[in-house]
Write an enzyme that holds these catalytic residues in place. Structure first.
Site, PDB file in Angstrom:
ATOM      1  N   LYS A  68       2.193   5.889   5.077  1.00  0.00           N
ATOM      2  CA  LYS A  68       1.875   5.321   3.760  1.00  0.00           C
ATOM      3  C   LYS A  68       2.230   6.252   2.610  1.00  0.00           C
ATOM      4  CE  LYS A  68      -1.842   2.205   5.216  1.00  0.00           C
ATOM      5  NZ  LYS A  68      -3.241   1.774   4.952  1.00  0.00           N
ATOM      6  N   ASP A 105      -4.566  -2.848  -0.195  1.00  0.00           N
ATOM      7  CA  ASP A 105      -5.902  -2.562   0.332  1.00  0.00           C
ATOM      8  C   ASP A 105      -6.983  -2.773  -0.721  1.00  0.00           C
ATOM      9  OD1 ASP A 105      -5.159  -1.936   2.926  1.00  0.00           O
ATOM     10  OD2 ASP A 105      -4.848   0.185   2.481  1.00  0.00           O
TER      11      ASP A 105
END
Length: 287
Positions: A68, A105
């Site tokens: 990420k 998220d």
């Protein structure tokens, strides 16, 4: 005849990912002839993978551990949200072939709170009326959740972490609304909390549980756990014993997948009880 749209989830390792199950369910539910694949790429090969996935016929995909932060550094364009979080979990290509990075998220967590507590939850839990949200942990998940809560308009967010320096780093997201607190002082801060969120790995699988006395929490507070294996962590079980709203970590996983699917396949899917039951069955089947 145009090629079928293909998307992926990339990580290392990747066999554990439930993203193919989620996106496969939506492809079937909407009658779409696309594909979603797992791809295992070691860190040393990740940059080459990003440069080549379009030629392999992919329109975008998800990024998971450990890539990420690397994706954040390597994409051509970052959404403001991804820039604030410092990590990318969703990739897409624009019409000019530029690689865009987003982080879903934060909205995924908020969407799950809305679904679990009702859209009025900032008021009903007291967090919009003077009570704080208390976040345990200061890693990537905590940063995304703090961004989501800030965007939702919460005025006071307290971050507790065993390493004070990491908690202090989250304060930079909004020094007027975010503060770091000592782990040892949690009982005092829980007394003023309308929302408690665990983003640490404590309580996950066979690892050590999160040992925390929830008795200081006010009536009406909500407790959320980012852990979803097991679905009912000791923290959530303790919250239910106290009669508090308990929000498991699975919904965040499901809701964060929605924006990517919409970008790649052109349909905005819904998180349904059927999808949740499918993923729960998979979790139980792997235990």
């Amino acid at each position: 005849m145009p090629a079928l749209p293909k998307a992926f989830v990339v990580g290392h390792p990747i066999a554990h990912s439930r993203s193919p199950l989620i996106h496969g369910h939506w492809l079937a539910a909407h009658g779409l002839a696309g594909r979603y694949e797992r791809i295992d790429v070691a860190p040393e090969g990740f940059a080459d993978f990003l440069r080549g996935f379009a030629e392999a016929g992919f329109v975008g995909g998800n990024v998971t551990i450990p890539h990420k932060e690397a994706a954040f550094r390597l994409v051509d364009h970052l959404t403001p949200r991804a820039r604030r979080i410092g990590a990318v979990n969703t990739l897409s290509l624009d019409g000019d072939g530029r690689l865009h990075g987003d982080n879903t998220d934060a909205p995924g967590f908020i969407a799950h709170l809305d679904a679990s507590l009702g859209a009025e939850w900032p008021v009903s839990t007291g967090t919009a009326a003077g009570r704080a949200a208390v976040i345990l942990g200061a890693g990537g998940a905590a940063r995304a959740i703090v961004v989501g809560l800030l965007d939702r308009g919460l005025s006071r967010i307290l971050v507790a972490n065993r390493t004070a320096e990491r908690a202090g780093a989250l304060r930079d997201l909004d020094p007027e609304r975010v503060a770091s607190v000592e782990w040892e002082a949690l009982p005092d801060h829980l007394a003023e909390a309308g929302l408690l969120v665990n983003t640490t790995s404590l309580g996950m699988g066979s690892g050590p549980p999160l040992v925390l006395d929830l008795s200081p929490l006010p009536a009406g507070a909500a407790v959320a756990d980012a852990v979803y294996v097991p679905l009912e962590t000791p923290l959530l079980a303790a919250a239910r014993v106290r009669g508090l709203a308990a929000v498991d970590g699975l919904g965040m996983l499901l809701h964060q997948a929605v924006p990517g699917f919409a970008r790649w396949f052109g349909v905005t899917p819904r998180v349904t009880p059927e999808l949740r039951a499918l993923v729960v069955a998979d979790i139980e089947g792997r235990r």
